[in-house]
Motif scaffolding. Structure first.
Motif, short mmCIF file in Angstrom:
data_model
loop_
_atom_site.label_atom_id
_atom_site.label_comp_id
_atom_site.label_asym_id
_atom_site.label_seq_id
_atom_site.Cartn_x
_atom_site.Cartn_y
_atom_site.Cartn_z
N ASN A 121 0.82 -1.21 0.00
CA ASN A 121 0.00 0.00 0.00
C ASN A 121 0.85 1.26 0.00
O ASN A 121 0.56 2.22 -0.72
CB ASN A 121 -0.95 0.00 1.19
N VAL A 122 1.90 1.28 0.81
CA VAL A 122 2.78 2.46 0.86
C VAL A 122 3.49 2.64 -0.48
O VAL A 122 3.58 3.76 -1.00
CB VAL A 122 3.78 2.34 2.03
N TRP A 123 3.98 1.55 -1.05
CA TRP A 123 4.65 1.62 -2.35
C TRP A 123 3.70 2.19 -3.40
O TRP A 123 4.05 3.12 -4.14
CB TRP A 123 5.12 0.23 -2.75
N ASN A 124 2.49 1.65 -3.47
CA ASN A 124 1.53 2.10 -4.47
C ASN A 124 1.10 3.55 -4.26
O ASN A 124 0.99 4.32 -5.22
CB ASN A 124 0.31 1.19 -4.50
N LEU A 125 0.86 3.93 -3.00
CA LEU A 125 0.46 5.31 -2.73
C LEU A 125 1.57 6.28 -3.10
O LEU A 125 1.32 7.31 -3.73
CB LEU A 125 0.07 5.48 -1.26
N ALA A 126 2.80 5.95 -2.74
CA ALA A 126 3.93 6.82 -3.08
C ALA A 126 4.07 6.96 -4.59
O ALA A 126 4.35 8.05 -5.11
CB ALA A 126 5.22 6.29 -2.46
N THR A 127 3.85 5.87 -5.31
CA THR A 127 3.92 5.92 -6.77
C THR A 127 2.82 6.82 -7.32
O THR A 127 3.07 7.65 -8.21
CB THR A 127 3.81 4.50 -7.36
N ASP A 128 1.61 6.69 -6.79
CA ASP A 128 0.49 7.54 -7.23
C ASP A 128 0.76 9.01 -6.94
O ASP A 128 0.51 9.88 -7.78
CB ASP A 128 -0.81 7.11 -6.56
N ASP A 163 11.61 -5.06 -8.98
CA ASP A 163 10.46 -5.72 -9.61
C ASP A 163 10.15 -7.06 -8.96
O ASP A 163 8.99 -7.42 -8.76
CB ASP A 163 10.71 -5.91 -11.12
N ARG A 164 11.19 -7.80 -8.60
CA ARG A 164 10.98 -9.08 -7.90
C ARG A 164 10.32 -8.86 -6.55
O ARG A 164 9.40 -9.59 -6.15
CB ARG A 164 12.30 -9.83 -7.73
N ALA A 165 10.77 -7.83 -5.82
CA ALA A 165 10.19 -7.53 -4.51
C ALA A 165 8.73 -7.12 -4.66
O ALA A 165 7.86 -7.58 -3.91
CB ALA A 165 10.99 -6.42 -3.82
N TYR A 166 8.44 -6.27 -5.65
CA TYR A 166 7.06 -5.84 -5.87
C TYR A 166 6.17 -7.03 -6.22
O TYR A 166 5.06 -7.16 -5.70
CB TYR A 166 6.97 -4.78 -6.97
N ASP A 167 6.66 -7.89 -7.10
CA ASP A 167 5.88 -9.07 -7.49
C ASP A 167 5.55 -9.94 -6.28
O ASP A 167 4.44 -10.49 -6.18
CB ASP A 167 6.62 -9.89 -8.55
N LEU A 222 13.82 -3.55 -1.35
CA LEU A 222 12.55 -3.22 -0.70
C LEU A 222 12.77 -2.16 0.39
O LEU A 222 12.00 -1.21 0.48
CB LEU A 222 11.91 -4.48 -0.11
N ARG A 223 13.81 -2.30 1.18
CA ARG A 223 14.10 -1.31 2.23
C ARG A 223 14.39 0.06 1.62
O ARG A 223 13.92 1.08 2.11
CB ARG A 223 15.26 -1.76 3.10
N ARG A 224 15.14 0.10 0.54
CA ARG A 224 15.45 1.37 -0.12
C ARG A 224 14.17 2.02 -0.64
O ARG A 224 13.91 3.20 -0.40
CB ARG A 224 16.44 1.15 -1.26
N ILE A 225 13.37 1.24 -1.33
CA ILE A 225 12.15 1.77 -1.96
C ILE A 225 11.14 2.21 -0.91
O ILE A 225 10.53 3.28 -1.03
CB ILE A 225 11.56 0.73 -2.93
N GLU A 226 10.95 1.41 0.13
CA GLU A 226 9.99 1.77 1.18
C GLU A 226 10.48 2.99 1.95
O GLU A 226 9.69 3.87 2.31
CB GLU A 226 9.75 0.59 2.12
N GLY A 227 11.78 3.08 2.18
CA GLY A 227 12.33 4.27 2.84
C GLY A 227 12.09 5.53 2.02
O GLY A 227 11.69 6.57 2.55
N GLU A 228 12.34 5.43 0.72
CA GLU A 228 12.07 6.58 -0.16
C GLU A 228 10.58 6.90 -0.20
O GLU A 228 10.20 8.07 -0.22
CB GLU A 228 12.58 6.28 -1.56
N ALA A 229 9.74 5.87 -0.20
CA ALA A 229 8.29 6.08 -0.24
C ALA A 229 7.81 6.79 1.02
O ALA A 229 7.03 7.75 0.94
CB ALA A 229 7.56 4.74 -0.41
N VAL A 230 8.28 6.35 2.18
CA VAL A 230 7.91 7.00 3.44
C VAL A 230 8.36 8.45 3.43
O VAL A 230 7.61 9.35 3.82
CB VAL A 230 8.48 6.23 4.65
N GLY A 231 9.57 8.71 2.97
CA GLY A 231 10.07 10.08 2.89
C GLY A 231 9.24 10.94 1.95
O GLY A 231 8.92 12.09 2.26
N LEU A 232 8.89 10.38 0.80
CA LEU A 232 8.07 11.10 -0.17
C LEU A 232 6.71 11.45 0.42
O LEU A 232 6.23 12.58 0.30
CB LEU A 232 7.90 10.27 -1.43
N LEU A 233 6.09 10.49 1.10
CA LEU A 233 4.78 10.73 1.69
C LEU A 233 4.87 11.75 2.84
O LEU A 233 4.01 12.62 2.95
CB LEU A 233 4.16 9.43 2.18
#
Length: 142
Positions: free
Chosen positions: A68-75, A92-96, A124-135
């Motif tokens: 959910n956090v990944w998708n919201l940050a992308t949106d 991509d493997r982590a998202y899948d 996943l940790r890098r992407i989620e960290g960036e997503a949290v920061g973006l949000l």
């Protein structure tokens, strides 16, 4: 527009003179938000659960919150014209795996419990960290 609750969001929409429509835009799904007490129309995205996971390396991946956090940050990034670095082989493997764990029936499975490689977890940790920061930046200005 950001609101603290669905009721506040509906009130803001009314103040702007926005009206709900039953017509679907091409390729979009209509979501009924006309009644504030319909829990199935409200999605809670637990950013704190992801933040907790990021702070504790040994904790299990919170697959629902992470997706959910990944998708919201992308949106949010897309709506603001920002580019995210959430693609690549390991990402991509982590998202899948997050997707499969959340909606296994979409892949013809009854259930799916991911087994993570160290490379997938690093991505996943890098992407989620960036997503949290973006949000955080987008919604709080911090």
């Amino acid at each position: 527009m950001v609101a603290d609750s669905e009721v506040d969001l509906l009130g803001a929409a009314v103040s702007y003179g926005w009206q709900a429509t039953d017509e679907e835009a091409p390729g979009e799904e209509v979501v009924n938000v006309g009644v504030a007490d319909e829990a199935e129309d409200t999605v809670v995205i637990d950013v704190d659960e992801v933040r907790g996971w990021l702070s504790h390396a040994g904790r299990a991946v919170p697959v629902a919150a992470a997706l959910n956090v990944w998708n919201l940050a992308t949106d949010v990034a897309y709506s603001r014209g920002w580019v995210r670095s959430d693609r690549g082989y390991w990402a991509d493997r982590a998202y899948d795996k997050l997707f499969a764990a959340n909606v296994p029936w979409a892949l013809g499975l009854a259930a799916y419990r991911p087994r993570w490689t160290s490379q997938e977890l690093t991505a996943l940790r890098r992407i989620e960290g960036e997503a949290v920061g973006l949000l955080r930046t987008t919604f709080t200005g911090v």
